[in-house]
Design an enzyme around this catalytic site. Structure first.
Site, PDB file in Angstrom:
ATOM      1  N   ARG A   1       0.849  -1.192   0.000  1.00 51.76           N
ATOM      2  CA  ARG A   1       0.000   0.000   0.000  1.00 51.76           C
ATOM      3  C   ARG A   1       0.887   1.245   0.000  1.00 51.76           C
ATOM      4  NH1 ARG A   1      -2.254  -3.889   3.256  1.00 51.76           N
ATOM      5  NH2 ARG A   1      -4.402  -4.500   2.724  1.00 51.76           N
TER       6      ARG A   1
ATOM      7  N   LYS B   1      -3.465  -1.243   8.112  1.00 53.91           N
ATOM      8  CA  LYS B   1      -4.898  -1.458   7.906  1.00 53.91           C
ATOM      9  C   LYS B   1      -5.457  -2.573   8.785  1.00 53.91           C
ATOM     10  CE  LYS B   1      -8.285  -1.997   4.181  1.00 53.91           C
ATOM     11  NZ  LYS B   1      -8.469  -2.108   2.717  1.00 53.91           N
TER      12      LYS B   1
ATOM     13  N   HIS C   1      -1.773   3.035  -5.655  1.00 50.88           N
ATOM     14  CA  HIS C   1      -2.486   1.796  -5.354  1.00 50.88           C
ATOM     15  C   HIS C   1      -2.550   0.885  -6.586  1.00 50.88           C
ATOM     16  CE1 HIS C   1      -4.467   0.725  -1.594  1.00 50.88           C
ATOM     17  NE2 HIS C   1      -4.443   2.001  -1.260  1.00 50.88           N
TER      18      HIS C   1
ATOM     19  N   ARG D   1      -0.696  -2.480  -7.034  1.00 51.72           N
ATOM     20  CA  ARG D   1      -1.220  -3.680  -6.386  1.00 51.72           C
ATOM     21  C   ARG D   1      -2.160  -4.434  -7.333  1.00 51.72           C
ATOM     22  NH1 ARG D   1      -0.820  -4.197  -1.045  1.00 51.72           N
ATOM     23  NH2 ARG D   1      -2.971  -4.812  -0.593  1.00 51.72           N
TER      24      ARG D   1
ATOM     25  N   HIS E   1      -3.669  -9.395   2.261  1.00 53.45           N
ATOM     26  CA  HIS E   1      -5.111  -9.498   2.441  1.00 53.45           C
ATOM     27  C   HIS E   1      -5.410 -10.599   3.453  1.00 53.45           C
ATOM     28  CE1 HIS E   1      -6.009  -7.635  -1.767  1.00 53.45           C
ATOM     29  NE2 HIS E   1      -5.723  -6.730  -0.855  1.00 53.45           N
TER      30      HIS E   1
ATOM     31  N   TYR F   1      -4.159 -17.594   8.045  1.00 48.69           N
ATOM     32  CA  TYR F   1      -2.769 -17.986   7.837  1.00 48.69           C
ATOM     33  C   TYR F   1      -1.854 -17.006   8.579  1.00 48.69           C
ATOM     34  CZ  TYR F   1      -3.929 -21.234   4.033  1.00 48.69           C
ATOM     35  OH  TYR F   1      -4.403 -22.268   3.304  1.00 48.69           O
TER      36      TYR F   1
END
Length: 409
Positions: free
Chosen positions: A242, A267, A330, A333, A357, A367
């Site tokens: 990001r 985030k 952005h 990404r 994510h 995970y």
């Protein structure tokens, strides 16, 4: 005899306090230092009392008489003028104590411990910039929907519709807190439902076709600005983090020997690992002599104690002729996500992990940050090699790595 302005102006102080009578209880008190105060003498409840009416000449003879007459009306209605004034002062102080800003800051302090530091800072800055200058000093109980709407529409008119919605939400929470603590009767923000147009979801501009990507990469290669901005531009597509995470990157989080960047994702407040390709490491080693002695990898041009501004990379791309509709910070990404999947054939869960994510296993468990790290390390190197290939003009299968690049199985 009633006083006149001439008599008052010519009155001289004495060794003791002098009193010059006017009429109906009004008199002028002159101190030995020369100060002149208007007083009203009256009786209430069988006791003699005095009320200060102001200082001459700020308060003229005419105004002093008007204030005396107002006090006499209060007496005629059974009201003690001194007590009436004291009650008004207390009420005024109470309104200041219960102003929107005071209560908003109290609400913020109460809930700040349960928020992330960044969120808490964002909330108070939104209120300080968008609300307090116009509503902060007003008693919260006196505020109504139209006053709030004016403030919110001011934000909307500068094109920050999403911020307008968020600020309205903050104001609503402050009002609900005031209701809960007995300092307001209701939340008027509820009356503004539908007053703002809805925020339409938007996708950050990105190029996702290889030939378009190649053009952007070549434009970046030709950038002639500062080494710091140039390095950030070169690193951005290689790590596809990001934009805020890139510009705030700190040297302490990098290990160039193991080729890893480990940091906390703002985030989600979770740890993340970015395996660094040989190309990425080379960029960082080239920059290290310049900024490695400080905290930030990409410090601000104005102060080494602050990170690069959030507009630095975007402004650089605009100067290179890359429009905001073509690519944003952005956008790297989206570019990586699309090409890694559709062109290079990497497993979607590897890509999602690298994008930081929220990815869960078949049993619904999240995970950890080291999941598939070896595979992701290979993927990041293949990605960097592929970008070099298309930047040099290779297309189609010629741009693909010669070894087995697919980790889809």
């Amino acid at each position: 005899m009633p006083l006149t302005d001439t008599v008052i102006r010519n009155a001289k102080p004495g060794e003791k306090i002098r009193k010059l009578s006017d009429s109906a209880g009004l008199y002028l008190e002159i101190s030995p230092s020369g100060g002149k105060w208007w007083r009203f003498k009256y009786r209430y409840g069988g006791k003699e009392k005095r009320l200060s009416l102001g200082v001459y000449p700020d308060i003229s003879l005419k105004v002093a008489r008007e204030r005396r007459d107002e006090a006499r009306k209060q007496l005629a209605n059974g009201v003690d003028p001194s007590e009436h004034r004291r009650a008004q002062k207390t009420a005024k102080q109470g309104k200041v104590a219960n102003s929107f800003e005071v209560i908003a800051r109290e609400w913020h302090a109460k809930y700040k411990p349960s928020w992330t530091e960044k969120h808490a800072d964002t909330v108070i800055r939104r209120l300080e910039f968008n609300v307090f200058p116009w509503l902060g000093g007003k008693p919260i109980a006196d505020l109504a929907a139209p006053q709030i709407l004016q403030v919110i529409q001011r934000i909307e008119q500068r094109g920050a519709l999403e911020t307008a919605h968020r600020v309205l939400g903050c104001c609503s929470q402050v009002f609900r807190y005031a209701v809960a603590t007995g300092r307001a009767d209701r939340d008027p923000c509820g009356d503004l439902r539908g007053a703002l147009p809805p925020v339409r979801s938007r996708h950050f501009a990105a190029v996702t076709e290889p030939d378009q990507c190649a053009a952007v990469l070549r434009a970046i290669e030709g950038y002639q600005g500062s080494l710091i901005v140039r390095s950030a531009l070169h690193l951005a597509p290689l790590v596809f983090v990001r934009p805020g995470e890139l510009r705030k990157a700190e040297w302490m989080d990098f290990d160039l020997e193991t080729a890893e960047w480990r940091y906390i994702v703002t985030k989600t407040n979770t740890p993340h690992i970015v395996p660094l390709s040989t190309q990425a490491v080379a960029i960082l080693r080239d920059l290290q002599p310049l900024t490695g002695g400080g905290r930030y990898v990409f410090p601000s041009a104005r102060s080494a104690t602050r990170p690069m501004s959030d507009n630095a990379i975007l402004a650089a791309m605009r100067r290179m002729g890359i429009s905001k509709d073509e690519m944003t910070g952005h956008g790297f990404r989206a570019m990586a996500r699309t090409i890694l999947d559709e062109v290079l054939g990497f497993r979607p869960d590897y890509i999602e992990h690298q994008l930081a994510h929220a990815v869960r296993d078949p049993n619904g468990r999240a995970y950890n940050r080291t999941a598939h790290l070896d595979e992701r390390r290979k993927m990041m190197q293949v990605w960097a090699d592929y970008l070099d290939a298309i930047k040099s003009g290779k297309t189609g299968t010629d741009a693909l790595p010669s070894s087995d690049h697919s980790l889809a199985s």
